[in-house]
Design an enzyme around this catalytic site. Structure first.
Site, mmCIF file in Angstrom:
data_model
loop_
_atom_site.group_PDB
_atom_site.id
_atom_site.type_symbol
_atom_site.label_atom_id
_atom_site.label_comp_id
_atom_site.label_asym_id
_atom_site.label_seq_id
_atom_site.Cartn_x
_atom_site.Cartn_y
_atom_site.Cartn_z
ATOM 1 N N GLY A 36 0.788 -1.163 -0.153
ATOM 2 C CA GLY A 36 -0.020 -0.009 -0.041
ATOM 3 C C GLY A 36 0.622 1.146 0.098
ATOM 4 O O GLY A 36 2.059 1.275 -0.404
ATOM 5 N N HIS A 42 4.222 1.995 -7.896
ATOM 6 C CA HIS A 42 3.369 0.827 -8.104
ATOM 7 C C HIS A 42 2.269 1.196 -9.427
ATOM 8 O O HIS A 42 1.958 0.283 -9.830
ATOM 9 C CB HIS A 42 2.592 1.279 -6.774
ATOM 10 C CG HIS A 42 3.392 0.979 -5.519
ATOM 11 N ND1 HIS A 42 3.348 2.070 -4.397
ATOM 12 C CD2 HIS A 42 3.653 -0.059 -4.838
ATOM 13 C CE1 HIS A 42 4.088 1.565 -3.352
ATOM 14 N NE2 HIS A 42 4.291 -0.042 -3.549
HETATM 15 P P1 AMP Z 1 6.047 -2.314 -1.651
HETATM 16 O O1 AMP Z 1 4.634 -1.684 -1.463
HETATM 17 O O2 AMP Z 1 7.047 -1.327 -1.374
HETATM 18 O O3 AMP Z 1 6.202 -3.644 -1.085
HETATM 19 O O4 AMP Z 1 6.218 -2.553 -3.052
HETATM 20 C C1 AMP Z 1 5.381 -3.280 -3.872
HETATM 21 C C2 AMP Z 1 5.905 -3.414 -5.587
HETATM 22 O O5 AMP Z 1 6.125 -2.166 -5.993
HETATM 23 C C3 AMP Z 1 7.489 -4.063 -5.322
HETATM 24 O O6 AMP Z 1 7.449 -5.202 -6.281
HETATM 25 C C4 AMP Z 1 8.278 -3.123 -5.399
HETATM 26 O O7 AMP Z 1 9.368 -3.537 -6.244
HETATM 27 C C5 AMP Z 1 7.429 -2.128 -6.417
HETATM 28 N N1 AMP Z 1 8.247 -0.813 -6.222
HETATM 29 C C6 AMP Z 1 8.424 -0.005 -5.101
HETATM 30 N N2 AMP Z 1 8.899 1.135 -5.646
HETATM 31 C C7 AMP Z 1 9.025 1.308 -6.991
HETATM 32 C C8 AMP Z 1 9.616 1.763 -7.669
HETATM 33 N N3 AMP Z 1 10.002 3.278 -7.614
HETATM 34 N N4 AMP Z 1 9.579 1.652 -9.208
HETATM 35 C C9 AMP Z 1 9.198 0.374 -9.557
HETATM 36 N N5 AMP Z 1 8.743 -0.262 -8.692
HETATM 37 C C10 AMP Z 1 8.645 -0.004 -7.439
#
Ligand code: AMP
Length: 284
Positions: A36, A42
């Site tokens: 989230g 995301h």
């Molecule tokens: P998180 O909510 O931080 O667990 O991230 C969920 C997904 O979003 C994971 O697959 C992350 O690698 C991806 N994600 C988070 N930040 C970025 C970003 N700046 N660019 C691309 N994907 C991202």
């Protein structure tokens, strides 16, 4: 189904029922696991998922198992209402927002875990013992529950992507893993929920992480030796006000020590005030 509002699935039963209906309709499914507090990173995953399957399912769950003692589990930003608006804007079909009890019916201490040994213990795993076990344990649950055709993850969390690919291969999950390039602010800082922890001054210093990685990539391409690149990168982070955790060149496919002739990735992590930032660049 109303495409402007995701179906909000709060229980395992609701998720299963929704999935079964999609299967009966002959539809394929793309899964995007998140914690989230959705941002442009995301959103890139949501966009990529759209072209991959008939239906897109995002999960929003702050997974306690991937936080270590003293880490920011309690303070991690929780913005479900805004997240659901974001998912609606991207025409996501369903949002799975389970409770902790649904995912860990016996608590996290006595939970069934999934662990990819070796690559879970290096780099981020060294300073965050158990972190990747927490990640693979929740992602395995989500794969089993949602049975996606494709699952989409960001390259921002490069080690996580490698660990998940290994788990998927070795446990024979029938899901294709799609990695999406890192989305950055105009000054190069990778979008992250943890950027909220930066003070105004730290926010100014933060792009130094990506700059150091880009500089390292240029040196690697010019033939410099990985050990001296790592030392210089660490020094650059210190000079910019970071407390570096690691700065390393690795083989891109399995994170083994770098070898010429193989695609490589340079990964770094460091603290800026209360924020632990990570980033990486790939060098082919
Ligand atoms: P998180 O909510 O931080 O667990 O991230 C969920 C997904 O979003 C994971 O697959 C992350 O690698 C991806 N994600 C988070 N930040 C970025 C970003 N700046 N660019 C691309 N994907 C991202």
């Amino acid at each position: 189904m109303d495409l402007t509002e995701p179906a909000v699935l709060a229980t395992v039963e609701a998720l299963r029922k929704w999935r079964e209906a999609r299967r009966r309709a002959g539809e394929t499914l793309a899964l995007i696991p998140t914690m989230g507090n959705l941002h442009a990173g995301h959103e890139a995953l949501l966009g990529a998922a759209r072209g991959e399957a008939h239906r897109v399912l995002a999960t929003v769950f702050v997974n306690p198992a991937q936080f270590g003692p003293g880490e920011d589990y309690e303070g991690y930003p929780r913005t479900l209402e805004r997240d659901l608006e974001c998912l609606a804007a991207h025409a996501v079909d369903a949002a799975f927002v389970p409770t902790q009890a649904a995912m860990y019916p016996n608590g996290t201490r006595n939970a069934v875990t999934v662990e990819v040994k070796g690559i879970s213990d290096i780099l981020c795993g060294q300073s965050r013992p158990g972190h990747f076990r927490g990640v693979t344990s929740i992602v395995a649950r989500l794969f089993n529950l949602t049975e996606p055709d494709v699952a989409v993850f960001g390259q921002k969390d490069y080690q996580q992507l490698v660990v998940i690919r290994r788990m998927t291969d070795e446990l024979f999950f029938r899901v294709r893993i799609r990695g999406v390039p890192t989305v950055r602010e105009p000054d190069g800082l990778a979008f992250s929920s943890r950027n909220h922890y930066l003070t105004k001054e730290e926010r100014q210093q933060a792009p130094a992480l990506y700059q150091a990685l880009q500089q390292a990539a240029r040196q690697l391409q010019a033939g410099a030796d990985p050990a001296s690149i790592a030392r210089a990168g660490t020094q650059a982070l210190i000079a910019a006000g970071f407390r570096p955790e690691y700065f390393e060149v690795r083989c891109a496919d399995d994170l083994s020590p770098p070898e010429e002739g193989r695609a490589r990735v340079i990964l770094a992590a460091g603290w800026l005030g209360k924020a632990r930032l990570i980033d990486n660049v790939q060098v082919n």
